[in-house]
Design a protein around this motif. Structure first.
Motif, PDB file in Angstrom:
ATOM      1  N   ALA A 140      34.787  38.037  33.860  1.00  0.00           N
ATOM      2  CA  ALA A 140      33.826  37.560  32.913  1.00  0.00           C
ATOM      3  C   ALA A 140      32.994  39.164  32.265  1.00  0.00           C
ATOM      4  O   ALA A 140      32.741  38.599  31.422  1.00  0.00           O
ATOM      5  N   ALA A 192      36.842  33.206  31.841  1.00  0.00           N
ATOM      6  CA  ALA A 192      37.227  33.939  32.639  1.00  0.00           C
ATOM      7  C   ALA A 192      38.035  33.261  34.125  1.00  0.00           C
ATOM      8  O   ALA A 192      39.116  33.363  33.740  1.00  0.00           O
ATOM      9  N   PRO A 235      31.586  34.482  28.427  1.00  0.00           N
ATOM     10  CA  PRO A 235      32.703  34.078  30.054  1.00  0.00           C
ATOM     11  C   PRO A 235      33.038  33.061  30.848  1.00  0.00           C
ATOM     12  O   PRO A 235      33.463  33.799  31.961  1.00  0.00           O
ATOM     13  N   GLU A 238      35.146  36.866  37.997  1.00  0.00           N
ATOM     14  CA  GLU A 238      33.465  37.417  38.367  1.00  0.00           C
ATOM     15  C   GLU A 238      33.732  39.113  36.916  1.00  0.00           C
ATOM     16  O   GLU A 238      33.137  39.106  36.592  1.00  0.00           O
TER      17      GLU A 238
END
Length: 197
Positions: free
Chosen positions: A42, A13, A10, A39
């Motif tokens: 991710a 990202a 993540p 976000e």
């Protein structure tokens, strides 16, 4: 310094989104209309890693993300578990170096290890380069949807292509997570090929 392929996390990202966002805002390759947030991306990576594969290719072992590939659900119904949809994206400056082919090769090896039988690709029909790329790697045309998307002022068709990765045994073995050591072996072989080019 050679390119390097590894499993994403993540934390990748922002790098993956830097590659992906221009495809959203400037092209019809992606049918998204607005790029996701870091976000949100991710969370997408984490979701793919929980059930399938998300790979990144970097410019050197510790370099920036310049492309990525993943597979995931083809459809949500459980009878579709042995088919998986793929996506590959490369930053424009890193196309034409064989990275797409290597990412696809690794992705397919990992999909076979997961128990995937059919690899599915959904491509904007006007994206002749992607259709040619998939055909070169053994994907066959299996259908087309007409005027099913509207973006950047145009109605868009999509072309579906697929490739059989394994024999469809009856009954099929359950899909599985690929053991870490098997993933490491597949990635090591890919990176050795990249170093040897």
């Amino acid at each position: 310094m050679p390119y390097y392929i590894r499993t994403a996390t993540p934390a990748d990202a922002a790098g993956a989104l830097a590659v992906y966002a221009p495809y959203v805002t400037e092209t019809t390759v992606s049918f998204e209309l607005e790029p996701p947030t870091v976000e949100e991306y991710a969370a997408r990576i984490a979701h793919k890693l929980a059930c399938a594969t998300f790979l990144v290719v970097t410019d050197g072992v510790d370099g920036a993300v310049v492309g990525f590939a993943y597979n995931g659900e083809f459809r949500e119904r459980p009878a579709y578990d042995w088919a998986s949809e793929i996506s590959i994206y490369l930053a424009p400056g890193h196309q034409g170096h064989g990275l797409g082919s290597e990412l696809l090769r690794v992705l397919e090896e990992l999909m076979r290890a997961q128990g995937v039988v059919m690899s599915e690709a959904c491509i904007t029909s006007s994206n002749a380069a992607s259709i040619e790329f998939h055909a070169k790697h053994g994907y066959m045309l299996c259908g087309e949807h007409h005027a099913c998307g509207f973006k950047l002022g145009s109605w868009l068709d999509v072309t579906w292509m697929e490739k059989q990765l394994a024999e469809p045994f009856t009954p099929p073995a359950p899909r599985r997570r690929v053991p870490a050591e098997e993933t490491a072996r597949i990635l090591a072989a890919a990176n050795e090929r990249l170093r040897a080019r």
